[in-house]
Design a protein around this motif. Structure first.
Motif, PDB file in Angstrom:
ATOM      1  N   VAL A   4       4.898   5.590  -5.205  1.00  0.00           N
ATOM      2  CA  VAL A   4       4.579   4.552  -3.717  1.00  0.00           C
ATOM      3  C   VAL A   4       3.537   3.413  -4.412  1.00  0.00           C
ATOM      4  O   VAL A   4       4.966   2.203  -4.102  1.00  0.00           O
ATOM      5  CB  VAL A   4       3.455   4.959  -2.651  1.00  0.00           C
ATOM      6  CG1 VAL A   4       3.637   4.153  -1.852  1.00  0.00           C
ATOM      7  CG2 VAL A   4       3.987   6.737  -2.381  1.00  0.00           C
ATOM      8  N   LEU A   5       3.633   3.432  -5.623  1.00  0.00           N
ATOM      9  CA  LEU A   5       2.395   1.958  -5.541  1.00  0.00           C
ATOM     10  C   LEU A   5       4.050   1.519  -6.100  1.00  0.00           C
ATOM     11  O   LEU A   5       3.755  -0.288  -6.482  1.00  0.00           O
ATOM     12  CB  LEU A   5       1.061   2.647  -6.353  1.00  0.00           C
ATOM     13  CG  LEU A   5       0.218   2.320  -5.446  1.00  0.00           C
ATOM     14  CD1 LEU A   5      -0.753   2.403  -6.427  1.00  0.00           C
ATOM     15  CD2 LEU A   5      -0.264   1.889  -4.216  1.00  0.00           C
ATOM     16  N   GLU A   6       3.915   2.162  -7.367  1.00  0.00           N
ATOM     17  CA  GLU A   6       5.904   1.352  -8.378  1.00  0.00           C
ATOM     18  C   GLU A   6       6.298   1.268  -7.111  1.00  0.00           C
ATOM     19  O   GLU A   6       7.915   0.381  -7.932  1.00  0.00           O
ATOM     20  CB  GLU A   6       5.975   2.753  -9.463  1.00  0.00           C
ATOM     21  CG  GLU A   6       4.772   2.423 -10.348  1.00  0.00           C
ATOM     22  CD  GLU A   6       5.090   3.628 -11.196  1.00  0.00           C
ATOM     23  OE1 GLU A   6       6.246   4.293 -11.012  1.00  0.00           O
ATOM     24  OE2 GLU A   6       4.118   3.907 -12.334  1.00  0.00           O
ATOM     25  N   SER A   7       7.038   1.222  -6.264  1.00  0.00           N
ATOM     26  CA  SER A   7       7.781   1.175  -5.090  1.00  0.00           C
ATOM     27  C   SER A   7       7.776  -0.657  -4.347  1.00  0.00           C
ATOM     28  O   SER A   7       8.672  -0.199  -3.375  1.00  0.00           O
ATOM     29  CB  SER A   7       8.492   2.075  -4.544  1.00  0.00           C
ATOM     30  OG  SER A   7       8.314   3.569  -4.721  1.00  0.00           O
ATOM     31  N   ARG A   8       6.592  -0.659  -4.526  1.00  0.00           N
ATOM     32  CA  ARG A   8       6.537  -1.986  -4.199  1.00  0.00           C
ATOM     33  C   ARG A   8       7.259  -2.979  -5.151  1.00  0.00           C
ATOM     34  O   ARG A   8       7.181  -3.251  -5.783  1.00  0.00           O
ATOM     35  CB  ARG A   8       5.136  -2.330  -3.505  1.00  0.00           C
ATOM     36  CG  ARG A   8       4.795  -3.544  -3.433  1.00  0.00           C
ATOM     37  CD  ARG A   8       2.820  -3.757  -1.841  1.00  0.00           C
ATOM     38  NE  ARG A   8       2.717  -4.179  -3.899  1.00  0.00           N
ATOM     39  CZ  ARG A   8       1.295  -4.822  -3.238  1.00  0.00           C
ATOM     40  NH1 ARG A   8       0.550  -5.124  -1.698  1.00  0.00           N
ATOM     41  NH2 ARG A   8       0.369  -5.174  -3.863  1.00  0.00           N
ATOM     42  N   GLY A   9       7.913  -3.680  -4.148  1.00  0.00           N
ATOM     43  CA  GLY A   9       8.399  -5.234  -4.639  1.00  0.00           C
ATOM     44  C   GLY A   9       7.806  -6.161  -5.163  1.00  0.00           C
ATOM     45  O   GLY A   9       6.493  -6.726  -4.466  1.00  0.00           O
ATOM     46  N   PHE A  10       8.540  -7.319  -5.499  1.00  0.00           N
ATOM     47  CA  PHE A  10       7.595  -8.635  -5.903  1.00  0.00           C
ATOM     48  C   PHE A  10       7.311  -9.367  -4.452  1.00  0.00           C
ATOM     49  O   PHE A  10       6.327 -10.235  -4.553  1.00  0.00           O
ATOM     50  CB  PHE A  10       8.798  -9.368  -6.521  1.00  0.00           C
ATOM     51  CG  PHE A  10       9.923 -10.027  -6.004  1.00  0.00           C
ATOM     52  CD1 PHE A  10      10.083 -11.124  -5.145  1.00  0.00           C
ATOM     53  CD2 PHE A  10      10.993  -9.485  -5.656  1.00  0.00           C
ATOM     54  CE1 PHE A  10      11.071 -11.915  -4.113  1.00  0.00           C
ATOM     55  CE2 PHE A  10      11.608  -9.713  -4.585  1.00  0.00           C
ATOM     56  CZ  PHE A  10      11.965 -10.848  -4.043  1.00  0.00           C
ATOM     57  N   ALA A  32       1.857   7.670   4.036  1.00  0.00           N
ATOM     58  CA  ALA A  32       1.755   8.371   2.728  1.00  0.00           C
ATOM     59  C   ALA A  32       0.517   8.610   2.015  1.00  0.00           C
ATOM     60  O   ALA A  32      -0.110   9.289   1.887  1.00  0.00           O
ATOM     61  CB  ALA A  32       2.997   8.712   1.811  1.00  0.00           C
ATOM     62  N   LEU A  33       0.060   7.399   1.423  1.00  0.00           N
ATOM     63  CA  LEU A  33      -1.375   7.290   0.913  1.00  0.00           C
ATOM     64  C   LEU A  33      -2.265   6.880   2.276  1.00  0.00           C
ATOM     65  O   LEU A  33      -3.199   7.647   1.636  1.00  0.00           O
ATOM     66  CB  LEU A  33      -1.373   5.600   0.681  1.00  0.00           C
ATOM     67  CG  LEU A  33      -0.148   4.737  -0.535  1.00  0.00           C
ATOM     68  CD1 LEU A  33      -0.050   3.248  -0.645  1.00  0.00           C
ATOM     69  CD2 LEU A  33      -0.018   5.441  -2.139  1.00  0.00           C
ATOM     70  N   ASP A  84      13.524  10.494  -1.555  1.00  0.00           N
ATOM     71  CA  ASP A  84      13.471   9.113  -1.314  1.00  0.00           C
ATOM     72  C   ASP A  84      11.762   9.125  -0.939  1.00  0.00           C
ATOM     73  O   ASP A  84      11.436  10.277  -0.614  1.00  0.00           O
ATOM     74  CB  ASP A  84      14.040   7.869  -0.843  1.00  0.00           C
ATOM     75  CG  ASP A  84      15.253   8.603   0.136  1.00  0.00           C
ATOM     76  OD1 ASP A  84      13.631   8.803   1.005  1.00  0.00           O
ATOM     77  OD2 ASP A  84      15.627   8.795   0.260  1.00  0.00           O
ATOM     78  N   MET A  85      11.129   7.498  -0.712  1.00  0.00           N
ATOM     79  CA  MET A  85      10.136   7.671  -0.048  1.00  0.00           C
ATOM     80  C   MET A  85       9.972   8.666   1.800  1.00  0.00           C
ATOM     81  O   MET A  85       9.096   9.134   1.824  1.00  0.00           O
ATOM     82  CB  MET A  85       9.773   5.882   0.612  1.00  0.00           C
ATOM     83  CG  MET A  85       8.022   5.368   0.547  1.00  0.00           C
ATOM     84  SD  MET A  85       7.240   5.810  -0.765  1.00  0.00           S
ATOM     85  CE  MET A  85       7.516   4.661  -1.522  1.00  0.00           C
TER      86      MET A  85
END
Length: 375
Positions: free
Chosen positions: A195-201, A224-225, A161-162
């Motif tokens: 990482v970017l796809e793990s940002r929520g609404f 990480a970014l 995971d992250m």
């Protein structure tokens, strides 16, 4: 209620735990390196690293190097990367003690990504030059843990995971001059996409795509970014800034509708610092909450998760980190990307002093100062 940070008492607490880990921590023997990290890095944030005398400092350095996983002398064909490089969390599985490290003693005696991160962080904090780290094998170990989605596991077949994506980026950065270069063995594009796809609404980040936003995963994703040099690709950063700001109750909570908790002083405070929005911290309120969680003891300090509870190493360390980011007097400046002081991070970059290196604020101007949603 306490009105000042008991720096000397907290240093005494961390130094005591560094010399003799209390019995309740016995269950964490497999992760003993993380306990050393909380103690040593916490003393550095307190500007009390000098309380670790020369014999103890040398002993810690030698102990950490003894946990390095080295390839066996009779060949390494067929062995997974975790049995060829990286660091164990402790010597609990009986590998032969050696000042430079030892081969894996069994299929279960391998390196762990988070323990490799804490090993390097402590070595840098104590002034070691990492010359005895087998860098190529550590980097090969890290590279072997990345999956097709771009995430990283803790060890082959372990949870992914992250948290471990951050550890991977931090390990590479500490070995490669403070940042993740394209030739590091990490697929930066895949990792950035994960990482970017793990940002929520709501603007926060989960441990993976589709998971609930959380303070810890928001920090590790942003850090990480930043280490990979792709933080500027975060779209609409004000959404994440807003989510972080909304987590402040007095102290910070890790998720909506949860109690405030001292460790999020760093996880959320560090996230705002990475985004260039640290000025939005309500510093007085955060300080008051952290001070209320100090252990009321005539001799020893420590900071607890909540007021009127027992202190522990994790919350002591991260509360101090959060207070450093909030500008508390007497604390050393922090480099949030690596989770160590700016002084220690300067060693990773090959600088003689932290003033020679750019700070996080100078390098990350992601947020434009607005919290308004576009259009």
């Amino acid at each position: 209620m306490a009105t000042q940070l008991e720096r000397d008492k907290h240093a005494r607490y961390l130094l005591h735990c560094l010399r003799e880990v209390p019995q309740p921590y016995a269950a964490l023997d497999t992760s003993r390196l993380s306990l050393a990290y909380f103690c040593v890095a916490g003393l550095d944030v307190l500007a009390h690293l000098g309380k670790i005398d020369a014999p103890l400092r040398a002993g810690i350095v030698e102990w950490i190097y003894s946990l390095q996983v080295l390839p066996p002398s009779d060949g390494c064909a067929g062995l997974p990367a975790d049995r060829l490089g990286g660091f164990r969390g402790s010597g609990y599985l009986g590998a032969a003690h050696s000042s430079g490290g030892a081969p894996s003693s069994s299929p279960y005696d391998g390196a762990h990504l988070a323990m490799t991160y804490t090993a390097l962080a402590v070595l840098l904090t104590l002034g070691d030059d990492l010359s005895r780290v087998d860098g190529p094998r550590v980097l090969a170990f890290v590279s072997s843990l990345q999956d097709e989605a771009g995430c990283f596991s803790a060890y082959p077949g372990g949870e992914r995971d992250m948290r471990f994506l951050f550890c991977a980026a931090a390990v590479v950065a500490m070995l490669r001059g403070g940042a993740v270069p394209p030739s590091s063995g990490i697929d930066v594009e895949r990792a950035t996409r994960y990482v970017l796809e793990s940002r929520g609404f709501d603007g926060g980040f989960g441990l993976g795509p589709g998971q609930e936003s959380h303070g810890g995963s928001t920090f590790t994703g942003l850090a990480a970014l930043a280490l990979m040099g792709t933080l500027r690709r975060l779209p609409q950063p004000q959404r994440t800034v807003r989510w972080c700001v909304e987590r402040q109750v007095g102290g910070f909570q890790g998720r909506p509708n949860k109690d405030e908790d001292t460790c999020y002083s760093f996880w959320i405070g560090g996230s705002l610092a990475l985004l260039g929005a640290a000025t939005l911290l309500q510093r007085a309120a955060l300080s008051a909450f952290c001070l209320s969680c100090q252990f009321a003891h005539p001799t020893f300090g420590g900071i607890a998760k909540h007021p009127d509870t027992r202190p522990d190493l994790l919350h002591t360390h991260y509360a101090l980190c959060g207070l450093s980011l909030a500008g508390a007097a007497g604390l050393a400046p922090l480099e949030p990307r690596l989770g160590i002081t700016a002084r220690a991070a300067a060693r990773a970059r090959g600088c003689e002093a932290e003033g020679e290196c750019q700070t996080c604020e100078e390098e990350t101007t992601v947020w434009d100062g607005s919290l308004r949603e576009p259009g």
